[in-house]
Design an enzyme around this catalytic site. Sequence first.
Site, mmCIF file in Angstrom:
data_model
loop_
_atom_site.group_PDB
_atom_site.id
_atom_site.type_symbol
_atom_site.label_atom_id
_atom_site.label_comp_id
_atom_site.label_asym_id
_atom_site.label_seq_id
_atom_site.Cartn_x
_atom_site.Cartn_y
_atom_site.Cartn_z
ATOM 1 C CG LEU A 297 -2.079 -0.979 1.258
ATOM 2 C CD1 LEU A 297 -2.805 -0.911 2.598
ATOM 3 C CD2 LEU A 297 -3.057 -0.723 0.123
ATOM 4 C CG ASP A 298 -0.139 4.600 -2.399
ATOM 5 O OD1 ASP A 298 -0.765 4.906 -1.370
ATOM 6 O OD2 ASP A 298 -0.645 4.643 -3.531
ATOM 7 C CB ILE A 299 3.461 7.021 1.502
ATOM 8 C CG1 ILE A 299 3.719 7.676 2.863
ATOM 9 C CG2 ILE A 299 3.231 8.049 0.405
ATOM 10 C CD1 ILE A 299 5.008 8.473 2.911
#
Length: 369
Positions: free
Chosen positions: A108-110
């Site tokens: 999951l990206d930031i």
Amino acid sequence: MAEIRKGERIAKVIARAGLCSRRDAEAWIAAGRVSLDGRVLDSPAALVTDESRIEVDGAPLPAAEPARLWRYHKPRGELTTARDPQGRTTVFDRLPPDLPRLQAVGRLDINSEGLLLMTNDGALKRQLELPANGWLRRYRVRVHGRVSTARLAALAKGVTVEGVNYGPVEASLDQQTGANAWLTVGLREGKNREVRKICAHLGLAVNRLIRVAYGPFALAKLPNRGLEEVPAQRLRQALGLEKKEKTKRGKGFAKARPKPNRPGSRRGFKKPEHKESSDAGPNKRSAPAKKTAAKKTAAKKPTTKKSAAKKAAVKKVSAKTVGAKTVRAKSAGAKPRGAGKAGAKTPARRGPAASRSKPKRHANRRRPS
């Protein structure tokens, strides 16, 4: 010692034991910290078997733990990586220290949040990430812009964005409030920033993205930064290694009422059976009584349709004979039965039907000679 498959690379075996990652194991081998069968290795290309003796820093390789899985509620602002060169916060920085070495399943990206699966087994991580498993990853997405339901439905056939082919996507509009809308998006591939790129292709800007489910595992009410281990039985069921047991009904479930024992019911009237008392004396004979009851039930035969039809025919014939006797009695001047009794009233007959039923008296008069 860790379980070793036939002809496995030594770095993979060390990583499965939970000491480090595969890349770190290769670095340890290059530094001369790993020995195989008493010989210090200088290349990670060595293959090992169950009979191989592996030592790290002079200590034998520990036994590998069984595969385990955790659910983690990732907040925004954390990176899904083991270490960051820029020193930003990762998902592993605030985990309890007593846990084994964990690996993230997928990414999951930031700026994304929601469910993130973690495991201590690299083979399990790889198995859960494979698109061939067909596990659906479901997201709740808030976008800025007007949503076209027709374009969302067209995503079910797949879409190509900037030369990248994406598989079928399940997308539906949940709510449109002014310039913002909430979508539910489901996909089975999980390519890099797939949801954000598809929404941008539709002219929608994503301002919040929450993963709510990963296959059979859901975020549910897990609090922010909460970590909870998946039970081993549930994990085996999700992987198809164990069948689900049927839940037994306990207290609190309604039971069907017994059908009433009525003479007019479809099943027929059943006489209640009298149970014999358990304290009956030795002189009482129960077997002959059962035989006599069986004989009585065998003697009683149900009336057939033919016998019923015969009875109906006898009744009709008797009714005709009674009517003929009354006609003869009236023609002879005799009173019918019940005519001389006090209080007997003859019913008044009116209408054409009553006149037809009266016998014609003039037909029985004697003609003059």
